[in-house]
Design a protein around this motif. Structure first.
Motif, PDB file in Angstrom:
ATOM      1  N   THR A 136       2.552  -0.235   1.716  1.00 29.64           N
ATOM      2  CA  THR A 136       2.080  -0.390   1.216  1.00 29.64           C
ATOM      3  C   THR A 136       2.322  -1.395   0.008  1.00 29.64           C
ATOM      4  OG1 THR A 136       0.145   1.514   1.063  1.00 29.64           O
ATOM      5  CG2 THR A 136       0.109   0.349  -0.959  1.00 29.64           C
ATOM      6  N   PHE A 137       1.474  -2.183  -0.632  1.00 36.42           N
ATOM      7  CA  PHE A 137       2.736  -2.782  -1.637  1.00 36.42           C
ATOM      8  C   PHE A 137       2.193  -3.835  -2.909  1.00 36.42           C
ATOM      9  CE2 PHE A 137       4.803  -4.069   2.930  1.00 36.42           C
ATOM     10  CZ  PHE A 137       5.811  -3.576   3.052  1.00 36.42           C
ATOM     11  N   LEU A 138       3.309  -3.910  -3.668  1.00 35.13           N
ATOM     12  CA  LEU A 138       2.444  -4.374  -4.856  1.00 35.13           C
ATOM     13  C   LEU A 138       2.661  -5.860  -5.392  1.00 35.13           C
ATOM     14  CD1 LEU A 138       0.920  -4.201  -7.459  1.00 35.13           C
ATOM     15  CD2 LEU A 138       2.514  -2.992  -8.235  1.00 35.13           C
ATOM     16  N   GLY A 185       0.328  -5.652  10.002  1.00 36.07           N
ATOM     17  CA  GLY A 185       0.251  -4.249  10.317  1.00 36.07           C
ATOM     18  C   GLY A 185       0.693  -3.280   8.867  1.00 36.07           C
ATOM     19  N   ALA A 186       0.912  -4.125   7.854  1.00 32.10           N
ATOM     20  CA  ALA A 186       0.174  -3.240   6.716  1.00 32.10           C
ATOM     21  C   ALA A 186      -0.569  -2.530   6.180  1.00 32.10           C
ATOM     22  CB  ALA A 186       1.105  -4.421   4.759  1.00 32.10           C
ATOM     23  N   LYS A 187      -0.930  -2.087   5.903  1.00 35.37           N
ATOM     24  CA  LYS A 187      -1.991  -0.693   5.295  1.00 35.37           C
ATOM     25  C   LYS A 187      -2.918  -1.508   4.450  1.00 35.37           C
ATOM     26  CE  LYS A 187      -1.646   3.012   3.893  1.00 35.37           C
ATOM     27  NZ  LYS A 187      -1.029   4.661   3.815  1.00 35.37           N
ATOM     28  N   ARG A 188      -1.999  -1.198   2.803  1.00 33.39           N
ATOM     29  CA  ARG A 188      -2.899  -1.874   1.662  1.00 33.39           C
ATOM     30  C   ARG A 188      -2.321  -2.706   0.706  1.00 33.39           C
ATOM     31  NH1 ARG A 188      -6.335   2.117  -2.494  1.00 33.39           N
ATOM     32  NH2 ARG A 188      -5.226   0.880  -4.461  1.00 33.39           N
ATOM     33  N   ILE A 189      -2.568  -3.427  -0.212  1.00 37.88           N
ATOM     34  CA  ILE A 189      -1.996  -5.124  -1.164  1.00 37.88           C
ATOM     35  C   ILE A 189      -2.340  -4.754  -2.086  1.00 37.88           C
ATOM     36  CG2 ILE A 189      -1.248  -7.037  -0.759  1.00 37.88           C
ATOM     37  CD1 ILE A 189      -0.120  -5.735   1.690  1.00 37.88           C
TER      38      ILE A 189
END
Ligand SMILES: [Zn+2]
Length: 237
Positions: free
Chosen positions: A200-202, A225-229
């Protein structure tokens, strides 16, 4: 020791050259200081227009992009920069080498993030600028905002997870559609896919305009493949 010396030098410089509000130019002292801000007086702080909610920002993206192309889950922003003088503050951060402005308002942005959500981020990613632009300006203003956010929330700032591979024209005069085309495929992920999976990235930037840049980065991260941005900006255009 380094910090101690730095503080002495810093307060000495402060004594010689008092801090001025970047909007109205009045001297900032104990009487008119707010939220530990050294670049915006209390009067100008209260004059700012609070930015729209995440829902409003995401809805705006939905009107500019195809629905299944919107890759941002939640958007934080501090102040509106639409016909407001907060743009003066951003301008100083971008072009006058006032890095500390970015850190200070990054800290303020972090307070907002803390109030609105309990999402845990694996990393904060400042919107990268092309290395030619970085050479020209000397720094990436978004990195300093990210550092301010990180100071409060303690998530690491990662500048090497995504790079800007292409140098593009300034987007100032482009509409939403042109901006989407302009930023298509300009970001590259240099790391092994395992760095991105389930994370999860900001994403942090100075101003959110149409969101085309941030959304393009977010899509790239999700595709790997990241889950949430989520994203966080000081200004909302
Ligand atoms: Zn002021």
């Amino acid at each position: 020791m380094k910090t101690f010396l730095y503080n002495i030098v810093d307060s000495f410089v402060g004594f010689l050259a008092p801090k001025h509000c970047l909007v109205c130019n009045s001297i900032i002292d104990k009487e008119n200081q707010i939220e530990n801000l050294n670049y915006l007086c209390n009067k100008c702080y209260y004059n700012q227009q609070v930015a729209g909610t995440s829902e409003a920002i995401i809805n705006r993206m939905l009107s500019s992009f195809e629905a299944d192309n919107v890759a941002i889950t939640y958007a934080y922003s501090l102040f509106s920069v639409h016909k407001t003088d907060f743009l003066d503050v951003i301008h100083h951060l971008k072009y006058s080498k006032l890095y500390k402005v970015g850190v200070e308002f990054g800290e303020l942005l972090a307070q907002k993030i803390k109030q609105e959500s309990d999402v845990v981020y694996d990393a904060i990613i400042p919107v990268p600028i092309h290395k030619a632009k970085k050479r020209e300006r000397g720094y990436n203003q978004s990195t300093f905002i990210a550092k301010g956010v990180s100071k409060v929330l303690n998530y690491p700032v990662k500048e090497d997870l995504i790079i800007r591979a292409k140098y593009t024209e300034s987007q100032t005069k482009m509409n939403a559609k042109q901006r989407v085309a302009n930023v298509k495929g300009i970001y590259e992920l240099p790391k092994d896919k395992s760095f991105y999976i389930n994370k999860t990235f900001l994403i942090v930037d100075d101003v959110f305009t149409t969101g085309s840049t941030i959304n393009s980065m977010a899509n790239e991260l999700l595709n790997n493949g990241a889950k949430r941005i989520d994203c966080a900006t000081l200004g909302l255009a």
